[in-house]
Design an enzyme around this catalytic site. Structure first.
Site, PDB file in Angstrom:
ATOM      1  N   ASP A 170       0.852  -1.180   0.000  1.00 41.64           N
ATOM      2  CA  ASP A 170       0.000   0.000   0.000  1.00 41.64           C
ATOM      3  C   ASP A 170       0.898   1.244   0.000  1.00 41.64           C
ATOM      4  OD1 ASP A 170      -3.284   0.339   1.493  1.00 41.64           O
ATOM      5  OD2 ASP A 170      -2.189   1.713   0.196  1.00 41.64           O
ATOM      6  N   GLU A 198     -10.706   6.723   3.923  1.00 34.06           N
ATOM      7  CA  GLU A 198      -9.710   6.129   4.814  1.00 34.06           C
ATOM      8  C   GLU A 198      -9.829   6.673   6.237  1.00 34.06           C
ATOM      9  OE1 GLU A 198      -6.570   5.982   1.090  1.00 34.06           O
ATOM     10  OE2 GLU A 198      -5.847   5.482   3.071  1.00 34.06           O
TER      11      GLU A 198
HETATM   12  C1  GLC Z   1      -4.413   4.172  -0.245  1.00 34.79           C
HETATM   13  C2  GLC Z   1      -5.312   3.030   0.148  1.00 34.79           C
HETATM   14  C3  GLC Z   1      -5.445   1.958  -0.884  1.00 34.79           C
HETATM   15  C4  GLC Z   1      -5.240   2.535  -2.272  1.00 34.79           C
HETATM   16  C5  GLC Z   1      -3.836   3.082  -2.372  1.00 34.79           C
HETATM   17  C6  GLC Z   1      -3.597   3.788  -3.724  1.00 34.79           C
HETATM   18  O1  GLC Z   1      -3.678   4.586   0.860  1.00 34.79           O
HETATM   19  O2  GLC Z   1      -5.041   2.403   1.391  1.00 34.79           O
HETATM   20  O3  GLC Z   1      -6.759   1.388  -0.734  1.00 34.79           O
HETATM   21  O4  GLC Z   1      -5.427   1.516  -3.243  1.00 34.79           O
HETATM   22  O5  GLC Z   1      -3.513   3.986  -1.326  1.00 34.79           O
HETATM   23  O6  GLC Z   1      -4.427   4.911  -3.824  1.00 34.79           O
END
Ligand code: GLC
Length: 600
Positions: A291, A493
């Site tokens: 992530d 988030e």
């Molecule tokens: C974010 C999220 C994830 C996402 C990634 C790219 O922090 O946790 O779900 O796919 O970054 O945007």
């Protein structure tokens, strides 16, 4: 993986070995490097053999048009193909409810709404439509579906989960996954109209405990997002691992690890779960993508963090900014023997396996120049149907619903009634979403006005003050119907981690104000989770949970006025009070999973 000569993958495996035999360490580590679009110096794509690029939430080109997206991705791809071995890069986005970073796409209801439809075929079609809108812009990698099972709805990612029942989450996530990676009955990822799905976030993202997050983002301390999953292994397997099981044999070739922790380890450094379980026990042949910036969280020292995560089983690092530092660090780790060449080769093989299965070498660009699929009418019609099937009728005293489209007067209050942004929630154009007309769609008030008879007077005031009705007509006593539309401010988030899910005084006063001027009142909620409305329910005659419906607001009025029935059923328990959060404590919920009144 045992392959036989006639197995279509056999050629790919040979191709992988041929490429690995030719690749330098720099070319291999370049494949393991995923960079966000605003951080890449374009020539470095060729110079450093970059394997992947992405848009984070809101990572759009200027202008933010489908054509500008195509041109941006094409430029990156041209540069990747200009490398010695011509290995195509793969471009990823979070198209979690449509191709939602782009201006003008179909914005579908978020997953919490799709859970209420219980309709796997509908969800599969949504995955298919989303893939078509992505392919039209040259984007072949979707960081979706989320397999999250949100146990504590104070979590800002609750709406990314289909529900709290692992079986339902598994069924709908698999359907969406199939829609992204294939067409009914033909789940051949190599087709020109498919995208690579990414089941996420591995594993236990929705099972973290309140107060265990240590993340600070833009000055805001997260409370539960990215926290600690305090479950024993049996519980982790039964709830959070279970949804991954059908997706792996269905062809999953990319899985995203999460920021959370389990068993004393940050997930990105959790060798047991990433390698022994996912790749060993479950036989996952694709690649684990980290992530966003997750590797930095694993250790104070960046070298130690990189070594720990790559050795634990992370195959591609979503850096996403300082890619030169990552490349240099991993190169040093290999040269010092802290990361073996065999581990590097395994990671690169997994990445190449996904790119070959996607047929990316043969179709690095979309087949034709049309971007007409983006926001196409047939996709908006599908989204409208999804909105209708997702609405959950929580109260309908005296049969207020379906509403009478020939009513003399309808009052409408609430800012959310005129905002596609509030109707869509987070991950819409901007990472956190945004109030207002952020992308072409139909907000609730426009949908309502299109649904009622020409004789019906519809008065709108965001504050519910109707002293001066529109067109100078004075208020002739209470209106037949009052509608209050209340929304959570958009979030994504941990920015949406919220300790108190009760409505604020302003919302309560708005409901009271509209109800005082109406014979009967309907409350419509735009929210990413159940909210505490036990008191407010007593103030209205009817209440609809509309979740985060997206651009197609007419899907709401189709049901409000009886063109379609209410069929939605809760996929989350709806708590009576905060004492019933996390899920399953404090006695019977106000409305249990499966609840939903119907109308014929
Ligand atoms: C974010 C999220 C994830 C996402 C990634 C790219 O922090 O946790 O779900 O796919 O970054 O945007």
């Amino acid at each position: 993986m045992t392959l036989t000569a006639q197995d279509p993958q056999a050629a790919n495996e040979t191709h992988i070995q041929d490429l690995l035999a030719q690749m330098t360490l720099a070319e291999k580590i370049g494949q393991m490097t995923l960079v966000e679009k605003n951080s890449i110096a374009a020539p470095d794509i060729t110079q450093l053999f970059i394997g992947g690029l992405l848009s984070g939430g809101g990572g759009y080109p200027t202008p933010n048009t489908a054509k500008a997206w195509r041109d941006m991705v094409r430029d990156y791809q041209d540069r990747a193909l200009a490398t010695r071995l011509g290995i195509p890069m793969i471009y990823g986005v979070d198209a979690v409810h449509g191709h939602n970073n782009v201006y003008g796409p179909t914005i579908f209801p978020h997953n919490i709404a799709l859970g209420a439809t219980r309709n796997a075929d509908l969800v599969r079609q949504i995955g298919r439509a989303t893939a078509l809108e992505m392919v039209a812009t040259g984007v072949y990698w979707n960081y979706a579906p989320a397999l999250s099972i949100p146990n504590d709805i104070r979590w800002g990612r609750t709406y990314e989960g289909y529900g709290q029942d692992p079986a339902l989450v598994t069924e709908l996530a698999l359907a969406y996954f199939e829609g992204l990676q294939g067409v009914d009955g033909d789940y051949d990822l190599s087709r020109p109209d498919t995208v690579l799905a990414t089941p996420k976030h591995y594993v236990g993202d929705g099972g973290t405990s309140w107060g265990t997050s240590r993340m600070v983002m833009l000055g805001r301390e997260y409370d539960i997002d990215q926290g600690v999953t305090e479950l024993d292994e049996d519980a982790l397997r039964a709830t959070h691992l279970a949804p991954y099981l059908p997706l792996l044999p269905a062809g999953a070739l990319s899985v995203m690890a999460f920021f959370s922790s389990w068993g004393g380890y940050k997930m990105h450094a959790n060798r047991y779960l990433l390698t022994d379980v996912l790749k060993g026990e479950f036989g996952f042949q694709g690649f684990v993508v980290s992530d966003w910036q997750a590797i930095y969280q694993v250790a104070e020292d960046y070298y130690d963090a990189v070594v720990a995560c790559i050795n634990a089983g992370v195959d591609m690092n979503m850096v996403p900014f300082d890619y030169k530092q990552f490349i240099a660090t991993l190169t040093k780790a290999v040269e010092q023997g802290d990361v073996t060449e065999a581990r590097i080769d395994d990671a690169v093989a997994r990445i190449l396996r996904a790119k070959l299965a996607l047929n990316l070498f043969e179709r690095p660009f979309p087949e034709d120049d049309s971007t007409a699929k983006v926001g196409a009418a047939e996709h908006r019609a599908l989204a409208r149907q999804a909105v209708s099937e997702s609405l959950v009728l929580l109260k309908n005293e005296g049969g207020l619903l379906p509403l009478d489209a020939t009513a003399e007067g309808i009052l409408v209050g609430g800012a959310a009634a005129v905002s596609v942004g509030l109707q869509s929630g987070g991950w819409t154009i901007e990472w956190q979403g945004k109030d207002g007309d952020i992308t072409p769609g139909t907000h609730f008030l426009d949908a309502l006005q299109a649904a009622v008879s020409p004789q019906t007077l519809v008065a709108y005031n965001r504050f519910g003050r109707f002293d001066e009705l529109v067109e100078g007509q004075s208020a002739a006593g209470p209106a037949e119907i009052g509608i209050v539309v209340i929304a959570e401010q958009p979030y994504a988030e941990g920015m949406g981690d919220r300790a108190d899910l009760t409505l604020g005084d302003e919302d309560r006063e708005l409901i009271a104000r509209v109800a005082a001027q109406s014979e009967r009142t309907l409350l419509i909620l735009f929210s990413g989770r159940p909210l505490i409305i036990t008191e407010e329910l007593e103030m209205v005659d009817a209440c609809v949970a509309a979740w985060l419906p997206g651009t197609e607001g007419q899907g709401i009025t189709d049901v409000l006025f009886g063109d379609k029935p209410f069929t939605g059923k809760l996929s989350f328990n709806w708590p009576r009070s905060m004492a019933q959060i996390p899920n399953g404590q404090g006695g019977e919920p106000l409305f249990a999973i499966g609840f939903g009144l119907t109308t014929n």
